[in-house]
Design a protein around this motif. Structure first.
Motif, short mmCIF file in Angstrom:
data_model
loop_
_atom_site.label_atom_id
_atom_site.label_comp_id
_atom_site.label_asym_id
_atom_site.label_seq_id
_atom_site.Cartn_x
_atom_site.Cartn_y
_atom_site.Cartn_z
N GLY A 1 0.80 -1.22 0.00
CA GLY A 1 0.00 0.00 0.00
C GLY A 1 0.83 1.27 0.00
O GLY A 1 0.30 2.37 0.13
N LEU A 2 2.14 1.12 -0.16
CA LEU A 2 3.03 2.28 -0.19
C LEU A 2 3.28 2.72 -1.63
O LEU A 2 2.99 1.99 -2.58
CB LEU A 2 4.37 1.92 0.47
N ALA A 3 3.82 3.90 -1.79
CA ALA A 3 4.11 4.44 -3.11
C ALA A 3 5.15 3.57 -3.83
O ALA A 3 6.03 2.98 -3.20
CB ALA A 3 4.63 5.87 -3.00
N GLN A 4 5.03 3.53 -5.15
CA GLN A 4 5.95 2.73 -5.95
C GLN A 4 7.39 3.16 -5.73
O GLN A 4 8.29 2.32 -5.65
CB GLN A 4 5.56 2.84 -7.43
N SER A 5 7.63 4.45 -5.61
CA SER A 5 8.99 4.94 -5.41
C SER A 5 9.57 4.47 -4.08
O SER A 5 10.76 4.14 -4.00
CB SER A 5 9.04 6.47 -5.49
N VAL A 6 8.75 4.39 -3.05
CA VAL A 6 9.19 3.91 -1.74
C VAL A 6 9.56 2.43 -1.83
O VAL A 6 10.62 2.01 -1.36
CB VAL A 6 8.10 4.14 -0.66
N ILE A 7 8.70 1.65 -2.45
CA ILE A 7 8.97 0.21 -2.59
C ILE A 7 10.20 -0.03 -3.44
O ILE A 7 11.03 -0.88 -3.11
CB ILE A 7 7.73 -0.52 -3.16
N SER A 8 10.36 0.71 -4.52
CA SER A 8 11.56 0.56 -5.34
C SER A 8 12.82 0.83 -4.53
O SER A 8 13.81 0.10 -4.63
CB SER A 8 11.50 1.49 -6.55
N ASN A 9 12.76 1.85 -3.69
CA ASN A 9 13.89 2.17 -2.83
C ASN A 9 14.14 1.04 -1.83
O ASN A 9 15.29 0.65 -1.60
CB ASN A 9 13.62 3.49 -2.10
N TYR A 10 13.09 0.51 -1.22
CA TYR A 10 13.23 -0.59 -0.27
C TYR A 10 13.85 -1.81 -0.93
O TYR A 10 14.75 -2.44 -0.38
CB TYR A 10 11.87 -0.97 0.32
N LEU A 11 13.36 -2.15 -2.12
CA LEU A 11 13.87 -3.32 -2.83
C LEU A 11 15.34 -3.13 -3.22
O LEU A 11 16.14 -4.06 -3.11
CB LEU A 11 13.01 -3.62 -4.06
N LEU A 12 15.68 -1.93 -3.64
CA LEU A 12 17.07 -1.64 -3.99
C LEU A 12 17.97 -1.74 -2.76
O LEU A 12 19.07 -2.29 -2.84
CB LEU A 12 17.18 -0.26 -4.63
N THR A 13 17.50 -1.25 -1.63
CA THR A 13 18.27 -1.35 -0.38
C THR A 13 18.54 -2.82 -0.04
O THR A 13 19.66 -3.20 0.30
CB THR A 13 17.51 -0.67 0.78
N MET A 14 17.51 -3.64 -0.17
CA MET A 14 17.68 -5.07 0.14
C MET A 14 18.55 -5.78 -0.89
O MET A 14 19.34 -6.66 -0.55
CB MET A 14 16.31 -5.74 0.27
#
Length: 103
Positions: free
Chosen positions: A55-68
């Motif tokens: 339910g979060l913004a696509q940009s936030v999720i992209s950042n989270y996935l990149l961090t991981m």
């Protein structure tokens, strides 16, 4: 393996949740659309599906996935326009062994 990067990646509840979902994606995501495309969860889960579930913004999720991914916890594969993420079990196992041995 960079333990500090992994600790940082795991310091966020949503990133931990994503890692849990990707452990057994069939329990958290609809498999049928993947099968229709000839893709299995072994390839990974589409960024859009992860984003919808959080339910979060696509940009936030992209950042989270990149961090991981940068921490080595995830691997990605691009198929056509879509990027799919899966767990990097080798790094996760190495980190678990590191924690058990060092802490």
């Amino acid at each position: 393996m960079e333990p500090l990067l992994i600790y940082k990646a795991l310091s966020n509840d949503t990133r931990q949740q994503i890692l849990l979902w990707l452990k057994n994606p069939e329990n958290y995501f609809e498999e049928e659309p993947y099968l229709q495309q000839g893709i299995s969860f072994q390839v990974g889960v589409c960024v859009g599906e992860i984003q919808l579930k959080t339910g979060l913004a696509q940009s936030v999720i992209s950042n989270y996935l990149l961090t991981m991914k940068n921490a080595g916890l995830l691997e990605s594969e691009r198929i056509g326009r879509w990027t799919y993420y899966r767990r990097n079990e080798k790094t996760i196992q190495e980190f678990a062994e590191y924690v058990q041995k060092e802490l």
